[in-house]
Design a protein around this motif. Structure first.
Motif, PDB file in Angstrom:
ATOM      1  N   VAL A 219      -9.110  13.292  -0.801  1.00  0.00           N
ATOM      2  CA  VAL A 219      -8.788  13.661  -2.180  1.00  0.00           C
ATOM      3  C   VAL A 219      -7.286  13.905  -2.325  1.00  0.00           C
ATOM      4  O   VAL A 219      -6.658  13.459  -3.293  1.00  0.00           O
ATOM      5  CB  VAL A 219      -9.587  14.907  -2.616  1.00  0.00           C
ATOM      6  N   LEU A 220      -6.701  14.601  -1.359  1.00  0.00           N
ATOM      7  CA  LEU A 220      -5.257  14.851  -1.381  1.00  0.00           C
ATOM      8  C   LEU A 220      -4.490  13.537  -1.345  1.00  0.00           C
ATOM      9  O   LEU A 220      -3.496  13.360  -2.071  1.00  0.00           O
ATOM     10  CB  LEU A 220      -4.855  15.726  -0.190  1.00  0.00           C
ATOM     11  N   ALA A 221      -4.943  12.602  -0.514  1.00  0.00           N
ATOM     12  CA  ALA A 221      -4.285  11.299  -0.415  1.00  0.00           C
ATOM     13  C   ALA A 221      -4.339  10.562  -1.745  1.00  0.00           C
ATOM     14  O   ALA A 221      -3.341   9.990  -2.197  1.00  0.00           O
ATOM     15  CB  ALA A 221      -4.941  10.465   0.682  1.00  0.00           C
ATOM     16  N   VAL A 222      -5.506  10.566  -2.381  1.00  0.00           N
ATOM     17  CA  VAL A 222      -5.671   9.892  -3.678  1.00  0.00           C
ATOM     18  C   VAL A 222      -4.723  10.499  -4.713  1.00  0.00           C
ATOM     19  O   VAL A 222      -4.021   9.778  -5.432  1.00  0.00           O
ATOM     20  CB  VAL A 222      -7.122   9.992  -4.166  1.00  0.00           C
ATOM     21  N   LYS A 223      -4.696  11.823  -4.783  1.00  0.00           N
ATOM     22  CA  LYS A 223      -3.848  12.490  -5.769  1.00  0.00           C
ATOM     23  C   LYS A 223      -2.371  12.243  -5.492  1.00  0.00           C
ATOM     24  O   LYS A 223      -1.576  12.050  -6.420  1.00  0.00           O
ATOM     25  CB  LYS A 223      -4.148  13.991  -5.783  1.00  0.00           C
ATOM     26  N   THR A 224      -2.006  12.220  -4.216  1.00  0.00           N
ATOM     27  CA  THR A 224      -0.602  12.020  -3.845  1.00  0.00           C
ATOM     28  C   THR A 224      -0.123  10.632  -4.246  1.00  0.00           C
ATOM     29  O   THR A 224       0.936  10.485  -4.865  1.00  0.00           O
ATOM     30  CB  THR A 224      -0.405  12.222  -2.331  1.00  0.00           C
ATOM     31  N   VAL A 225      -0.898   9.607  -3.900  1.00  0.00           N
ATOM     32  CA  VAL A 225      -0.456   8.246  -4.233  1.00  0.00           C
ATOM     33  C   VAL A 225      -0.513   8.006  -5.737  1.00  0.00           C
ATOM     34  O   VAL A 225       0.322   7.284  -6.294  1.00  0.00           O
ATOM     35  CB  VAL A 225      -1.264   7.166  -3.478  1.00  0.00           C
ATOM     36  N   CYS A 226      -1.474   8.640  -6.425  1.00  0.00           N
ATOM     37  CA  CYS A 226      -1.581   8.482  -7.868  1.00  0.00           C
ATOM     38  C   CYS A 226      -0.354   9.054  -8.575  1.00  0.00           C
ATOM     39  O   CYS A 226       0.087   8.526  -9.600  1.00  0.00           O
ATOM     40  CB  CYS A 226      -2.846   9.157  -8.392  1.00  0.00           C
ATOM     41  N   GLN A 227       0.223  10.099  -7.989  1.00  0.00           N
ATOM     42  CA  GLN A 227       1.408  10.736  -8.577  1.00  0.00           C
ATOM     43  C   GLN A 227       2.706  10.049  -8.163  1.00  0.00           C
ATOM     44  O   GLN A 227       3.796  10.526  -8.468  1.00  0.00           O
ATOM     45  CB  GLN A 227       1.445  12.211  -8.169  1.00  0.00           C
ATOM     46  N   GLY A 228       2.588   8.918  -7.458  1.00  0.00           N
ATOM     47  CA  GLY A 228       3.773   8.174  -7.084  1.00  0.00           C
ATOM     48  C   GLY A 228       4.284   8.420  -5.683  1.00  0.00           C
ATOM     49  O   GLY A 228       5.303   7.848  -5.276  1.00  0.00           O
ATOM     50  N   GLY A 229       3.566   9.269  -4.925  1.00  0.00           N
ATOM     51  CA  GLY A 229       3.978   9.552  -3.559  1.00  0.00           C
ATOM     52  C   GLY A 229       3.336   8.614  -2.553  1.00  0.00           C
ATOM     53  O   GLY A 229       2.650   7.657  -2.909  1.00  0.00           O
ATOM     54  N   THR A 230       3.579   8.880  -1.283  1.00  0.00           N
ATOM     55  CA  THR A 230       2.940   8.133  -0.211  1.00  0.00           C
ATOM     56  C   THR A 230       2.176   9.103   0.673  1.00  0.00           C
ATOM     57  O   THR A 230       2.539  10.282   0.774  1.00  0.00           O
ATOM     58  CB  THR A 230       3.974   7.382   0.646  1.00  0.00           C
ATOM     59  N   TYR A 231       1.115   8.612   1.331  1.00  0.00           N
ATOM     60  CA  TYR A 231       0.313   9.511   2.169  1.00  0.00           C
ATOM     61  C   TYR A 231      -0.178   8.761   3.397  1.00  0.00           C
ATOM     62  O   TYR A 231      -0.767   7.689   3.283  1.00  0.00           O
ATOM     63  CB  TYR A 231      -0.882  10.067   1.400  1.00  0.00           C
ATOM     64  N   PHE A 232       0.056   9.352   4.569  1.00  0.00           N
ATOM     65  CA  PHE A 232      -0.481   8.830   5.817  1.00  0.00           C
ATOM     66  C   PHE A 232      -1.207   9.953   6.544  1.00  0.00           C
ATOM     67  O   PHE A 232      -0.684  11.061   6.649  1.00  0.00           O
ATOM     68  CB  PHE A 232       0.641   8.309   6.719  1.00  0.00           C
ATOM     69  N   SER A 233      -2.423   9.676   7.040  1.00  0.00           N
ATOM     70  CA  SER A 233      -3.096  10.651   7.892  1.00  0.00           C
ATOM     71  C   SER A 233      -2.169  11.040   9.036  1.00  0.00           C
ATOM     72  O   SER A 233      -1.346  10.225   9.478  1.00  0.00           O
ATOM     73  CB  SER A 233      -4.386  10.057   8.472  1.00  0.00           C
ATOM     74  N   SER A 234      -2.306  12.262   9.535  1.00  0.00           N
ATOM     75  CA  SER A 234      -1.378  12.742  10.559  1.00  0.00           C
ATOM     76  C   SER A 234      -1.385  11.841  11.792  1.00  0.00           C
ATOM     77  O   SER A 234      -0.329  11.528  12.352  1.00  0.00           O
ATOM     78  CB  SER A 234      -1.731  14.180  10.952  1.00  0.00           C
ATOM     79  N   SER A 235      -2.572  11.391  12.221  1.00  0.00           N
ATOM     80  CA  SER A 235      -2.635  10.521  13.396  1.00  0.00           C
ATOM     81  C   SER A 235      -1.983   9.173  13.108  1.00  0.00           C
ATOM     82  O   SER A 235      -1.374   8.555  13.983  1.00  0.00           O
ATOM     83  CB  SER A 235      -4.080  10.320  13.839  1.00  0.00           C
ATOM     84  N   VAL A 236      -2.109   8.713  11.863  1.00  0.00           N
ATOM     85  CA  VAL A 236      -1.480   7.454  11.463  1.00  0.00           C
ATOM     86  C   VAL A 236       0.031   7.597  11.497  1.00  0.00           C
ATOM     87  O   VAL A 236       0.750   6.706  11.983  1.00  0.00           O
ATOM     88  CB  VAL A 236      -1.948   7.030  10.057  1.00  0.00           C
ATOM     89  N   ALA A 237       0.540   8.712  10.993  1.00  0.00           N
ATOM     90  CA  ALA A 237       1.981   8.946  10.992  1.00  0.00           C
ATOM     91  C   ALA A 237       2.530   8.966  12.415  1.00  0.00           C
ATOM     92  O   ALA A 237       3.603   8.413  12.698  1.00  0.00           O
ATOM     93  CB  ALA A 237       2.296  10.256  10.281  1.00  0.00           C
ATOM     94  N   LYS A 238       1.780   9.591  13.340  1.00  0.00           N
ATOM     95  CA  LYS A 238       2.217   9.619  14.741  1.00  0.00           C
ATOM     96  C   LYS A 238       2.274   8.209  15.317  1.00  0.00           C
ATOM     97  O   LYS A 238       3.212   7.844  16.022  1.00  0.00           O
ATOM     98  CB  LYS A 238       1.266  10.487  15.566  1.00  0.00           C
ATOM     99  N   THR A 239       1.252   7.416  15.022  1.00  0.00           N
ATOM    100  CA  THR A 239       1.229   6.028  15.496  1.00  0.00           C
ATOM    101  C   THR A 239       2.393   5.244  14.913  1.00  0.00           C
ATOM    102  O   THR A 239       3.079   4.498  15.601  1.00  0.00           O
ATOM    103  CB  THR A 239      -0.098   5.345  15.096  1.00  0.00           C
ATOM    104  N   LEU A 240       2.630   5.459  13.627  1.00  0.00           N
ATOM    105  CA  LEU A 240       3.648   4.693  12.906  1.00  0.00           C
ATOM    106  C   LEU A 240       5.049   4.985  13.414  1.00  0.00           C
ATOM    107  O   LEU A 240       5.875   4.085  13.564  1.00  0.00           O
ATOM    108  CB  LEU A 240       3.548   5.024  11.417  1.00  0.00           C
ATOM    109  N   PHE A 241       5.323   6.250  13.712  1.00  0.00           N
ATOM    110  CA  PHE A 241       6.686   6.634  14.070  1.00  0.00           C
ATOM    111  C   PHE A 241       6.885   6.831  15.571  1.00  0.00           C
ATOM    112  O   PHE A 241       7.954   7.244  15.999  1.00  0.00           O
ATOM    113  CB  PHE A 241       7.080   7.913  13.325  1.00  0.00           C
TER     114      PHE A 241
ATOM    115  N   ALA B 253       0.835  -1.207   0.000  1.00  0.00           N
ATOM    116  CA  ALA B 253       0.000   0.000   0.000  1.00  0.00           C
ATOM    117  C   ALA B 253       0.867   1.254   0.000  1.00  0.00           C
ATOM    118  O   ALA B 253       1.927   1.297   0.619  1.00  0.00           O
ATOM    119  CB  ALA B 253      -0.928   0.011   1.209  1.00  0.00           C
ATOM    120  N   ALA B 254       0.394   2.289  -0.702  1.00  0.00           N
ATOM    121  CA  ALA B 254       1.142   3.547  -0.782  1.00  0.00           C
ATOM    122  C   ALA B 254       0.624   4.590   0.192  1.00  0.00           C
ATOM    123  O   ALA B 254       1.235   5.643   0.362  1.00  0.00           O
ATOM    124  CB  ALA B 254       1.073   4.106  -2.206  1.00  0.00           C
ATOM    125  N   GLY B 255      -0.522   4.313   0.829  1.00  0.00           N
ATOM    126  CA  GLY B 255      -1.076   5.286   1.757  1.00  0.00           C
ATOM    127  C   GLY B 255      -2.069   4.666   2.710  1.00  0.00           C
ATOM    128  O   GLY B 255      -2.539   3.537   2.501  1.00  0.00           O
TER     129      GLY B 255
END
Length: 213
Positions: A114-136, A100-102
């Protein structure tokens, strides 16, 4: 006029699928199919060839985690975005490792989705801010010595920001370097680590606790 992003939504709740469809289509995105599980998502992908597939984790027949792995093997060019209520580090790690990319929570506002969809479609990765905090949250531990021997400090910076969900332009702004330089660093990192895609780089970063000091 740019081509509309084509999407498939996979969620076992019809009302959730309808709500996502309305939010996404109101922003000019195209939902080519909405389905109830991962198996149906794979069949729909073969028929419609979408750019991005939105996957819930908890679904019958084939869940989102198994679907990620199947998509990564059968349709490696299709970008995968998890949209779920699970804000759990174990789930997050597993779906990233599966390709998964996001990862976005279902209570995220429509503009973030919408931002997440566009970001991953362009080859980037996207995590919701709360998800990023949990992840790191647990990444204060020392990095593997091998990593420090393989990558330069600047390459580590680029890898860390990539793992945090930044695209090339955002990384360039953060590090005050050119986008072309970021691209060169990413190529070097892939070559040094023997990894061919962004999902693999993120997985490596997570496994090795890569964070910026």
């Amino acid at each position: 006029m740019s081509k509309s992003i084509r999407l498939i939504i996979a969620d076992d709740h019809p009302m959730v699928r309808e709500g996502l469809r309305v939010s996404l289509e109101s922003e000019g995105l195209t939902v080519v199919a909405d389905v109830a599980n991962g198996e149906e998502a794979l069949a729909a992908a073969a028929e419609h060839k979408p750019d991005v597939v939105l996957l819930d984790i908890s679904m019958p027949v084939m869940n989102g985690l198994d679907a990620c792995a199947a998509f990564h093997e059968r349709f490696p060019d299709i970008r995968l975005l998890i949209i779920t209520m699970h804000d759990d580090r174990e789930y997050i790690l597993k779906v990233v490792q599966a390709g998964a990319a996001g990862y976005v929570l279902k209570d995220a506002p429509p503009e973030e989705l919408v931002l997440a969809v566009k970001t991953v479609c362009q080859g980037g990765t996207y995590f919701s801010s709360s998800v990023a905090k949990t992840l790191f949250s647990e990444f204060g531990r020392p990095r593997a010595a091998l990593l420090e021997e393989v990558l330069s400090p600047r390459e580590e910076d680029v890898l860390a920001l990539l793992a945090e969900g930044m695209g090339n332009k955002e990384i360039a702004r953060e590090l005050e370097i050119s986008v072309r330089t970021v691209e060169a660093h990413r190529l070097k990192i892939k070559q040094k680590l023997g990894i061919n895609n962004s999902a693999g780089l993120i997985r490596y970063a997570l496994d090795n606790g890569v964070v910026r000091r």
